[in-house]
Design a protein around this motif. Structure first.
Motif, PDB file in Angstrom:
ATOM      1  N   ALA A 246      64.853  45.761  32.561  1.00 48.71           N
ATOM      2  CA  ALA A 246      66.028  46.623  32.338  1.00 48.71           C
ATOM      3  C   ALA A 246      65.634  48.286  31.568  1.00 48.71           C
ATOM      4  N   ILE A 247      64.833  47.902  31.588  1.00 40.19           N
ATOM      5  CA  ILE A 247      64.227  49.740  30.589  1.00 40.19           C
ATOM      6  C   ILE A 247      63.006  49.399  31.816  1.00 40.19           C
ATOM      7  N   GLN A 248      62.806  49.448  32.702  1.00 40.79           N
ATOM      8  CA  GLN A 248      61.927  50.564  33.246  1.00 40.79           C
ATOM      9  C   GLN A 248      62.280  51.862  34.193  1.00 40.79           C
ATOM     10  N   PRO A 249      63.200  51.409  34.809  1.00 38.41           N
ATOM     11  CA  PRO A 249      64.110  52.494  35.227  1.00 38.41           C
ATOM     12  C   PRO A 249      64.167  53.596  33.709  1.00 38.41           C
ATOM     13  N   LEU A 250      64.293  53.942  32.908  1.00 37.72           N
ATOM     14  CA  LEU A 250      63.950  54.925  31.965  1.00 37.72           C
ATOM     15  C   LEU A 250      61.902  55.075  31.326  1.00 37.72           C
ATOM     16  N   PHE A 251      61.174  53.912  32.031  1.00 42.91           N
ATOM     17  CA  PHE A 251      60.085  53.930  31.674  1.00 42.91           C
ATOM     18  C   PHE A 251      59.484  55.510  33.303  1.00 42.91           C
ATOM     19  N   ALA A 252      60.087  55.197  34.261  1.00 40.34           N
ATOM     20  CA  ALA A 252      59.766  55.270  35.229  1.00 40.34           C
ATOM     21  C   ALA A 252      60.351  57.046  35.575  1.00 40.34           C
ATOM     22  N   ASP A 253      60.749  57.322  34.227  1.00 40.72           N
ATOM     23  CA  ASP A 253      61.396  57.911  34.724  1.00 40.72           C
ATOM     24  C   ASP A 253      60.698  59.832  34.581  1.00 40.72           C
ATOM     25  N   THR A 254      59.477  58.918  33.375  1.00 42.64           N
ATOM     26  CA  THR A 254      58.415  59.906  32.811  1.00 42.64           C
ATOM     27  C   THR A 254      57.684  59.884  33.093  1.00 42.64           C
ATOM     28  N   PHE A 255      57.138  58.585  33.460  1.00 45.60           N
ATOM     29  CA  PHE A 255      56.047  58.012  33.819  1.00 45.60           C
ATOM     30  C   PHE A 255      55.589  57.160  35.023  1.00 45.60           C
ATOM     31  N   ARG A 256      54.943  57.165  35.380  1.00 48.88           N
ATOM     32  CA  ARG A 256      54.133  56.549  37.016  1.00 48.88           C
ATOM     33  C   ARG A 256      53.124  55.342  36.642  1.00 48.88           C
ATOM     34  N   ILE A 257      54.481  54.225  37.025  1.00 49.02           N
ATOM     35  CA  ILE A 257      54.300  52.790  36.693  1.00 49.02           C
ATOM     36  C   ILE A 257      52.787  51.914  37.668  1.00 49.02           C
ATOM     37  N   LEU A 258      51.956  51.865  37.996  1.00 54.55           N
ATOM     38  CA  LEU A 258      50.302  51.953  38.142  1.00 54.55           C
ATOM     39  C   LEU A 258      50.787  50.117  38.356  1.00 54.55           C
ATOM     40  N   GLU A 259      50.721  49.461  37.112  1.00 52.39           N
ATOM     41  CA  GLU A 259      50.521  48.133  38.013  1.00 52.39           C
ATOM     42  C   GLU A 259      51.396  47.378  37.048  1.00 52.39           C
ATOM     43  N   GLU A 260      52.757  46.088  37.402  1.00 46.91           N
ATOM     44  CA  GLU A 260      53.325  45.491  36.824  1.00 46.91           C
ATOM     45  C   GLU A 260      52.286  44.030  36.568  1.00 46.91           C
ATOM     46  N   ASP A 261      52.315  44.024  35.614  1.00 47.73           N
ATOM     47  CA  ASP A 261      51.308  42.988  35.416  1.00 47.73           C
ATOM     48  C   ASP A 261      51.607  41.780  34.946  1.00 47.73           C
ATOM     49  N   SER A 262      51.689  39.910  34.828  1.00 47.61           N
ATOM     50  CA  SER A 262      52.180  39.468  33.101  1.00 47.61           C
ATOM     51  C   SER A 262      50.947  38.794  32.761  1.00 47.61           C
ATOM     52  N   PHE A 263      50.457  37.630  31.754  1.00 43.38           N
ATOM     53  CA  PHE A 263      50.459  36.947  31.412  1.00 43.38           C
ATOM     54  C   PHE A 263      50.804  36.025  30.540  1.00 43.38           C
ATOM     55  N   TYR A 264      49.887  34.915  30.621  1.00 44.30           N
ATOM     56  CA  TYR A 264      50.351  33.567  29.410  1.00 44.30           C
ATOM     57  C   TYR A 264      50.244  33.858  28.149  1.00 44.30           C
ATOM     58  N   SER A 265      51.175  33.885  27.252  1.00 43.77           N
ATOM     59  CA  SER A 265      51.597  33.329  26.213  1.00 43.77           C
ATOM     60  C   SER A 265      50.714  31.996  25.612  1.00 43.77           C
ATOM     61  N   ILE A 266      50.530  32.233  24.249  1.00 41.44           N
ATOM     62  CA  ILE A 266      49.813  31.435  23.747  1.00 41.44           C
ATOM     63  C   ILE A 266      50.744  30.308  22.661  1.00 41.44           C
ATOM     64  N   LEU A 267      50.855  28.584  22.583  1.00 39.36           N
ATOM     65  CA  LEU A 267      51.974  27.820  21.858  1.00 39.36           C
ATOM     66  C   LEU A 267      51.426  28.002  20.728  1.00 39.36           C
ATOM     67  N   PRO A 268      52.104  28.345  19.665  1.00 36.19           N
ATOM     68  CA  PRO A 268      54.217  28.168  20.236  1.00 36.19           C
ATOM     69  C   PRO A 268      54.370  29.761  20.372  1.00 36.19           C
ATOM     70  N   THR A 269      55.410  29.934  21.636  1.00 32.99           N
ATOM     71  CA  THR A 269      55.194  31.415  21.636  1.00 32.99           C
ATOM     72  C   THR A 269      56.041  31.729  20.693  1.00 32.99           C
ATOM     73  N   ALA A 270      55.960  31.913  19.260  1.00 33.10           N
ATOM     74  CA  ALA A 270      56.292  32.709  18.822  1.00 33.10           C
ATOM     75  C   ALA A 270      55.112  33.462  17.784  1.00 33.10           C
ATOM     76  N   THR A 271      55.541  35.260  16.873  1.00 32.78           N
ATOM     77  CA  THR A 271      55.316  35.933  17.213  1.00 32.78           C
ATOM     78  C   THR A 271      53.579  35.404  15.738  1.00 32.78           C
ATOM     79  N   GLN A 272      53.783  34.893  14.660  1.00 27.42           N
ATOM     80  CA  GLN A 272      52.693  34.854  14.204  1.00 27.42           C
ATOM     81  C   GLN A 272      51.721  34.381  14.632  1.00 27.42           C
ATOM     82  N   TYR A 273      51.759  33.196  16.002  1.00 29.29           N
ATOM     83  CA  TYR A 273      50.554  32.462  16.079  1.00 29.29           C
ATOM     84  C   TYR A 273      50.128  33.318  17.542  1.00 29.29           C
ATOM     85  N   ALA A 274      50.957  34.431  18.103  1.00 28.64           N
ATOM     86  CA  ALA A 274      51.117  34.722  19.811  1.00 28.64           C
ATOM     87  C   ALA A 274      50.180  36.444  19.701  1.00 28.64           C
TER      88      ALA A 274
END
Length: 518
Positions: A246-274
């Motif tokens: 949803a925010i990608q087009p706003l970044f694409a206006d200003t920056f060149r997107i080189l790689e759109e990657d992903s990774f796995y969050s550890i469990l629990p998928t909660a801030t203090q752990y991950a």
């Protein structure tokens, strides 16, 4: 489908009779006038879908007619037809909000194409989306049933996000329902996949594991940090892959997107752990061993993410990258955001600038507390829309624009995602059991084994053991964990809110995006 009504205004309308008949044969209703005055009177009294307007007419010009029509009905699309190709006329016409522009002599197909673009665009896009998804449905179904590995799961999830966004264009509630069912099936299979493999990934026995929170910096960030070109590492808390889109087009206006990657969050998928795992480059179990004074369990008093910078220093030391000159900035409120905007230029002297932005997390937590946010983010579509609107007007966007003309690299990521919960699941625990809705740990937990992934030995999941005989459970798919007391109240209160901590594609497979200045 209702017949579209076209108003065609031209002082030589007699010579256009064959075109009028052509459009009527294509299913449009066409009303004609030879001057602007009659057209203006007609628009006052009648509904019109599109106005075709000749520019040069005696009495009142096309542009003057256009201005009057827009005063009566701001929304009506107007196509200006003219012999005059001068640039200033085009500028004036576009400034007056015309929808399209045709040069005389016009042929019938030109006019038809213009009308289709204006009137049928939404319908044609919706029909095409539905057909394309029907074709893809089988491929996705086969991919889900072919025992996908962790790379294939990332691919499946990206395809599901793509179709979820495409479905916003479809006007078929049936197809949206088919899609939602397919997404649920994907999460059912994903839960089984994580249940089978997670303990192996977290043990050091296997090298066949995805990039996860605790080795994100090692594999996806530090290899790209180079002397002389500052790298900005921006972590927006709790950002799902679809929210990134949803925010990608706003970044694409200003920056060149080189790689759109992903990774796995550890469990629990909660801030203090991950998030602690990301900055420490360690599992929570290892953090507790190496930093016993700083690691805090759920039930400990005090902030759980106060030592990220210290953990990060330790990671750089272990990876022998202490030559990296870095800054660490955490934004938890608007004042911090403004401070970041003013300080942006000073950061250009560093090799690496870490910026943690807590907005999305505040939104998803607030959403369960505040009725107004329940209204605003009632589903995924509105959740994405709020994210986009926030980012567009945020200090973070302002700050990035300030350095967009400098040679920089940018890594945008998150610590975990969230999922909209719909199914309450009963859990019984003692008074030390944690309150999170998507995971719990404690002694004597009673639960329905089919609804959770349980670790009686937290160490198998790379987690500390808070108290003797303590076990962890993680909710699957769209479940949320409720205690039996006041069960119906809490089940109703939290249903359809966005939560995190458990196992779903949305919480675990999260974006890491590499960009550079244009």
């Amino acid at each position: 489908m209702a017949i579209a009504k076209i108003l065609w205004v031209d002082d030589e309308i007699e010579s256009l009779q064959s075109q009028k008949i052509f459009l009527e044969n294509k299913g449009y209703e066409v009303q004609t006038f030879t001057n602007g005055f009659e057209a203006i009177d007609y628009v006052k009294e009648n509904m019109v879908d599109v106005v075709l307007l000749d520019e040069t007419m005696p009495g009142i010009t096309g542009l003057e007619t256009l201005a009057k029509i827009k005063e009566i009905n701001q929304q009506v699309p107007v196509v200006l037809i003219t012999k005059n190709e001068t640039e200033n006329l085009m500028d004036e016409a576009i400034g007056s909000q015309i929808t399209d522009y045709l040069i005389k002599p016009v042929n019938p197909n030109q006019v038809l194409l213009s009308l289709k673009k204006i009137i049928d665009n939404k319908r044609l896009v919706a029909e095409k989306t539905t057909t394309a998804y029907q074709q893809q449905f089988r491929n996705l179904f086969m991919a889900l049933n072919s025992n996908p590995d962790y790379n294939e799961w990332m691919d499946i999830y990206k395809k599901l996000v793509y179709w979820e966004l495409e479905m916003e264009k479809s006007d078929s509630p049936e197809m949206r329902e088919v899609f939602q069912t397919q997404k649920q099936e994907a999460n059912t299979e994903f839960f089984k996949f994580i249940s089978r493999h997670y303990a192996n990934w977290m043990s050091s026995k296997t090298s066949d594991a995805p990039v996860m929170s605790h080795n994100l910096f090692q594999f996806k960030v530090l290899p790209h940090v180079e002397k002389g070109v500052p790298t900005f590492f921006i972590l927006i808390d709790n950002l799902r892959f679809d929210q990134w889109k949803a925010i990608q087009p706003l970044f694409a206006d200003t920056f060149r997107i080189l790689e759109e990657d992903s990774f796995y969050s550890i469990l629990p998928t909660a801030t203090q752990y991950a998030r602690n795992a990301i900055f420490a480059g360690l599992t929570p179990l290892e953090i507790e061993k190496q930093f016993p004074a700083q690691w805090k369990n759920d039930e400990d008093e005090g902030g759980k993410n106060l030592f990220e910078e210290e953990f990060f220093k330790g990671q750089l030391k272990r990876l022998k990258r202490t030559d990296i000159k870095y800054s660490y900035t955490k934004v938890v409120n608007h004042a911090d955001g403004q401070q970041l905007v003013s300080n942006m230029h000073n950061l250009l002297d560093n090799d690496l600038n870490i910026i943690i932005y807590n907005f999305v997390d505040m939104l998803s937590h607030a959403r369960t507390e505040m009725e107004v946010l329940k209204e605003l983010a009632a589903d995924e579509v509105s959740y994405r829309s709020i994210t986009r609107s926030w980012f567009e007007h945020s200090p973070l966007n302002q700050a990035l624009k300030k350095i967009a003309d400098k040679k920089i690299n940018l890594v945008l990521t998150t610590d975990h995602g969230s999922v909209r919960v719909k199914t309450p699941c009963k859990v019984i625990g003692d008074k030390l059991t944690t309150t999170n809705l998507r995971y719990k740990h404690g002694r004597n937990l009673n639960y329905e084994p089919k609804e959770v992934l349980a670790f009686r030995e937290p160490k198998q999941a790379g987690l500390p053991v808070p108290t003797i005989n303590s076990s962890y459970i993680f909710a699957k798919e769209d479940c949320f964990l409720c205690y039996p007391n006041n069960y119906n109240y809490y089940a109703g209160y939290y249903r359809n809110t966005f939560q995190h901590g458990g196992i779903s594609l949305e919480e675990m497979i999260v974006p890491v995006i590499k960009m550079t200045s244009k």
